[in-house]
Design a protein around this motif. Structure first.
Motif, PDB file in Angstrom:
ATOM      1  N   ARG A  31      12.605  51.599  -5.761  1.00 27.17           N
ATOM      2  CA  ARG A  31      12.129  52.367  -4.603  1.00 27.17           C
ATOM      3  C   ARG A  31      13.309  52.860  -3.765  1.00 27.17           C
ATOM      4  N   VAL A  32      13.270  54.133  -3.411  1.00 32.65           N
ATOM      5  CA  VAL A  32      14.301  54.734  -2.582  1.00 32.65           C
ATOM      6  C   VAL A  32      13.620  55.607  -1.540  1.00 32.65           C
ATOM      7  N   VAL A  33      14.241  55.728  -0.380  1.00 34.94           N
ATOM      8  CA  VAL A  33      13.743  56.656   0.641  1.00 34.94           C
ATOM      9  C   VAL A  33      14.781  57.749   0.835  1.00 34.94           C
ATOM     10  N   VAL A  43       9.280  58.754   0.104  1.00 39.03           N
ATOM     11  CA  VAL A  43       9.403  57.474  -0.600  1.00 39.03           C
ATOM     12  C   VAL A  43       9.257  57.784  -2.084  1.00 39.03           C
ATOM     13  N   VAL A  44      10.261  57.394  -2.882  1.00 39.59           N
ATOM     14  CA  VAL A  44      10.304  57.806  -4.288  1.00 39.59           C
ATOM     15  C   VAL A  44      10.444  56.594  -5.195  1.00 39.59           C
ATOM     16  N   ASP A  45       9.670  56.576  -6.278  1.00 42.33           N
ATOM     17  CA  ASP A  45       9.794  55.567  -7.326  1.00 42.33           C
ATOM     18  C   ASP A  45      10.699  56.160  -8.412  1.00 42.33           C
ATOM     19  N   LEU A  46      11.920  55.657  -8.503  1.00 43.54           N
ATOM     20  CA  LEU A  46      12.885  56.207  -9.455  1.00 43.54           C
ATOM     21  C   LEU A  46      12.524  55.875 -10.897  1.00 43.54           C
ATOM     22  N   GLU A  47      11.860  54.743 -11.104  1.00 45.97           N
ATOM     23  CA  GLU A  47      11.467  54.350 -12.462  1.00 45.97           C
ATOM     24  C   GLU A  47      10.411  55.304 -13.013  1.00 45.97           C
ATOM     25  N   GLU A  48       9.445  55.623 -12.162  1.00 44.86           N
ATOM     26  CA  GLU A  48       8.383  56.535 -12.567  1.00 44.86           C
ATOM     27  C   GLU A  48       8.786  57.994 -12.398  1.00 44.86           C
ATOM     28  N   GLY A  49       9.824  58.220 -11.610  1.00 45.79           N
ATOM     29  CA  GLY A  49      10.279  59.582 -11.381  1.00 45.79           C
ATOM     30  C   GLY A  49       9.316  60.411 -10.570  1.00 45.79           C
ATOM     31  N   LYS A  50       8.706  59.785  -9.541  1.00 46.70           N
ATOM     32  CA  LYS A  50       7.711  60.526  -8.761  1.00 46.70           C
ATOM     33  C   LYS A  50       7.769  60.125  -7.292  1.00 46.70           C
ATOM     34  N   VAL A  51       7.295  61.033  -6.448  1.00 47.76           N
ATOM     35  CA  VAL A  51       7.196  60.774  -5.015  1.00 47.76           C
ATOM     36  C   VAL A  51       5.958  59.920  -4.756  1.00 47.76           C
ATOM     37  N   SER A 114      16.932  54.656   6.666  1.00 55.00           N
ATOM     38  CA  SER A 114      17.154  53.290   6.180  1.00 55.00           C
ATOM     39  C   SER A 114      15.810  52.654   5.853  1.00 55.00           C
ATOM     40  N   ILE A 115      15.830  51.722   4.897  1.00 58.02           N
ATOM     41  CA  ILE A 115      14.610  51.019   4.488  1.00 58.02           C
ATOM     42  C   ILE A 115      14.854  49.522   4.474  1.00 58.02           C
ATOM     43  N   HIS A 116      13.847  48.762   4.913  1.00 57.04           N
ATOM     44  CA  HIS A 116      13.844  47.301   4.814  1.00 57.04           C
ATOM     45  C   HIS A 116      12.432  46.861   4.460  1.00 57.04           C
ATOM     46  N   LYS A 117      12.279  46.327   3.253  1.00 61.97           N
ATOM     47  CA  LYS A 117      10.970  45.956   2.725  1.00 61.97           C
ATOM     48  C   LYS A 117      10.058  47.179   2.754  1.00 61.97           C
ATOM     49  N   ASP A 118       8.986  47.172   3.562  1.00 59.91           N
ATOM     50  CA  ASP A 118       8.107  48.335   3.584  1.00 59.91           C
ATOM     51  C   ASP A 118       8.184  49.104   4.903  1.00 59.91           C
ATOM     52  N   VAL A 119       9.281  48.941   5.625  1.00 58.34           N
ATOM     53  CA  VAL A 119       9.506  49.670   6.879  1.00 58.34           C
ATOM     54  C   VAL A 119      10.667  50.641   6.703  1.00 58.34           C
ATOM     55  N   VAL A 120      10.483  51.861   7.187  1.00 59.33           N
ATOM     56  CA  VAL A 120      11.501  52.905   7.081  1.00 59.33           C
ATOM     57  C   VAL A 120      11.835  53.413   8.478  1.00 59.33           C
ATOM     58  N   ALA A 121      13.107  53.644   8.728  1.00 57.77           N
ATOM     59  CA  ALA A 121      13.557  54.251   9.984  1.00 57.77           C
ATOM     60  C   ALA A 121      14.277  55.548   9.662  1.00 57.77           C
ATOM     61  N   SER A 122      14.051  56.578  10.470  1.00 56.89           N
ATOM     62  CA  SER A 122      14.712  57.862  10.247  1.00 56.89           C
ATOM     63  C   SER A 122      15.082  58.492  11.581  1.00 56.89           C
ATOM     64  N   SER A 123      16.141  59.305  11.564  1.00 60.31           N
ATOM     65  CA  SER A 123      16.570  60.010  12.770  1.00 60.31           C
ATOM     66  C   SER A 123      16.844  61.465  12.438  1.00 60.31           C
ATOM     67  N   LYS A 130      12.435  57.435  14.452  1.00 56.50           N
ATOM     68  CA  LYS A 130      11.030  57.274  14.114  1.00 56.50           C
ATOM     69  C   LYS A 130      10.893  56.178  13.065  1.00 56.50           C
ATOM     70  N   LEU A 131       9.815  55.400  13.189  1.00 55.72           N
ATOM     71  CA  LEU A 131       9.562  54.296  12.269  1.00 55.72           C
ATOM     72  C   LEU A 131       8.303  54.559  11.464  1.00 55.72           C
ATOM     73  N   TRP A 132       8.357  54.122  10.183  1.00 59.48           N
ATOM     74  CA  TRP A 132       7.280  54.392   9.234  1.00 59.48           C
ATOM     75  C   TRP A 132       6.951  53.124   8.467  1.00 59.48           C
ATOM     76  N   LYS A 133       5.698  53.014   8.049  1.00 61.62           N
ATOM     77  CA  LYS A 133       5.262  51.869   7.246  1.00 61.62           C
ATOM     78  C   LYS A 133       4.751  52.380   5.905  1.00 61.62           C
ATOM     79  N   ILE A 134       5.261  51.789   4.832  1.00 56.14           N
ATOM     80  CA  ILE A 134       4.800  52.136   3.491  1.00 56.14           C
ATOM     81  C   ILE A 134       3.565  51.287   3.200  1.00 56.14           C
TER      82      ILE A 134
END
Length: 403
Positions: A31-33, A43-51, A114-123, A130-134
């Motif tokens: 998982r990458v953001v 939020v992207v799954d690199l193994e599956e190659g999809k958003v 940045s990502i930590h577990k299922d929380v994402v922060a972006s500026s 802004k904070l996001w929850k996966i």
């Protein structure tokens, strides 16, 4: 050996046909953001190659324009005049920040992520975080949900975001500050505490362009516009020592463990907007295992700290795949892999503080807007591939066995 021999099959994972990748972060593969040129968060799954999920156009593409009073406008409302003046000053400051961060090769969009577990922060360029929850939508599909913003940072251009292992979110700003917020409640709920205040705040000598944390030695480091690498404590967030390395802005920074030995040997690596790299040893307490805050830098007035060869453009990002190695990404479109070696025996006249490095190879093919790279040892993930995330797989063995 794969890292040293450049054995890394490469794949490109597209996020969109109409949007470009600008910033990436990964805590654990696959998982990458990423933040995009159009201000979206993916939020992207690199193994599956999809958003897996996305928040579309949630940040400004460019710095929002702020217009002052026009001739003929009423200036009777002093409060209105002050609000307009603040917006104009803020827009000028934000444009100045983008020039320092990206120079003439600014691709627009998200500034930090940045990502930590299922929380994402972006500026973004509009200021704030802004904070996001996966999570999952009602139909079971992965979704990225907004859980709020941090009002305390609303007027700040946040240049770097990092989560530590305890759930603190560290934010560096163009206003010359680093602040830490406890957002750990977001891990168990989908709500941000109302108006969270910083647990720690420290001010630096100039605007901060990059920041890294090293929990193993209880220390963080910032790169500032006045050319300084500045250290701060993760215990209380306070600045304790800096070292001026450049006559131009310091653009990127990293703390790297020098080798695999049990001894704690660490260095600060810092890249400048002129393409130069410096590496400076740190004094680590034998008993405490943390940085000596009164005398942190293992250098003398004659110590050679420059790492050669230099990049031909600003050093935009630094990362470490393993002990004794680091990566440097430049606006020249190259991502270099470096080996930290400390063989003073090879030169009996060597300065004991000198920390030499060897460039093993350069990964090319990146666009000049290469801006971020991250690694978990097995995979190297970066932007610089237009609408795709570039993934280099260092985990594959010649016999196709797994590690």
């Amino acid at each position: 050996q794969n890292w040293k021999m450049a054995k890394c099959p490469t794949t490109f994972v597209s996020i969109s046909k109409e949007d470009w990748v600008r910033r990436v972060d990964m805590e654990r593969y696959p998982r990458v953001v990423c933040g995009s040129a159009r201000g979206s968060v993916y939020v992207v799954d690199l193994e599956e190659g999809k958003v897996e999920g996305m928040a579309e156009a949630v940040h400004s593409v460019q710095v929002p324009e702020a217009k002052g009073l026009k001739s003929g406008d009423s200036d009777d409302d002093n409060a209105q005049r002050r609000r307009i003046a603040r917006r104009v000053r803020g827009a000028k400051k934000a444009k100045q920040a983008m020039e320092k961060l990206y120079g003439k090769l600014d691709g627009g969009g998200v500034v930090a992520i940045s990502i930590h577990k299922d929380v994402v922060a972006s500026s973004g360029r509009e200021g704030g975080v802004k904070l996001w929850k996966i999570g999952q939508s009602e139909d079971g599909v992965c979704a990225l949900k907004s859980i709020g913003s941090i009002p305390d940072l609303k007027l700040t251009i946040v240049t770097s975001l990092k989560f530590d292992s305890g759930g603190l979110l560290w934010a560096s700003g163009y206003d010359g500050t680093v602040r830490a917020y406890d957002v750990s409640t977001c891990l168990t709920s989908s709500k941000l505490p109302p108006s969270p205040k910083p647990l720690f705040r420290t001010d630096f000598t100039d605007s901060v362009l990059d920041m890294k944390l090293c929990e193993d030695i209880g220390c963080g480091v910032c790169a500032t516009v006045d050319g300084t690498a500045a250290l701060f404590s993760l215990r209380d967030g306070q600045f304790f020592m800096g070292i001026k390395l450049f006559e131009v802005a310091a653009r990127s920074v990293l703390i790297v463990k020098d080798n695999d030995s049990e001894d704690k040997e660490y260095s600060v690596v810092c890249g400048g907007v002129d393409g130069t790299l410096h590496r400076i040893g740190l004094n680590i307490g034998a008993i405490s295992g943390t940085v000596n805050e009164e005398n942190p830098f293992d250098v003398t007035a004659t110590t050679e700290t420059v790492v050669k060869p230099k990049h031909t453009g600003p050093v935009m990002c630094l990362a470490s795949p393993s002990n004794g190695m680091f990566l440097s990404g430049g606006q020249d479109g190259a991502l270099r892999v470096w080996d930290c070696y400390n063989d003073c025996a090879a030169n009996s006249n060597a300065d004991s503080q000198h920390r030499p490095c060897k460039c093993l190879y350069a990964l090319t093919g990146y666009k000049m807007w290469l801006g971020s790279a991250c690694t978990d040892f097995n995979y190297l993930v970066s932007d610089g591939g237009e609408n795709s995330i570039i993934v280099r797989d260092y985990s594959v063995l010649e016999n196709n066995a797994e590690w």
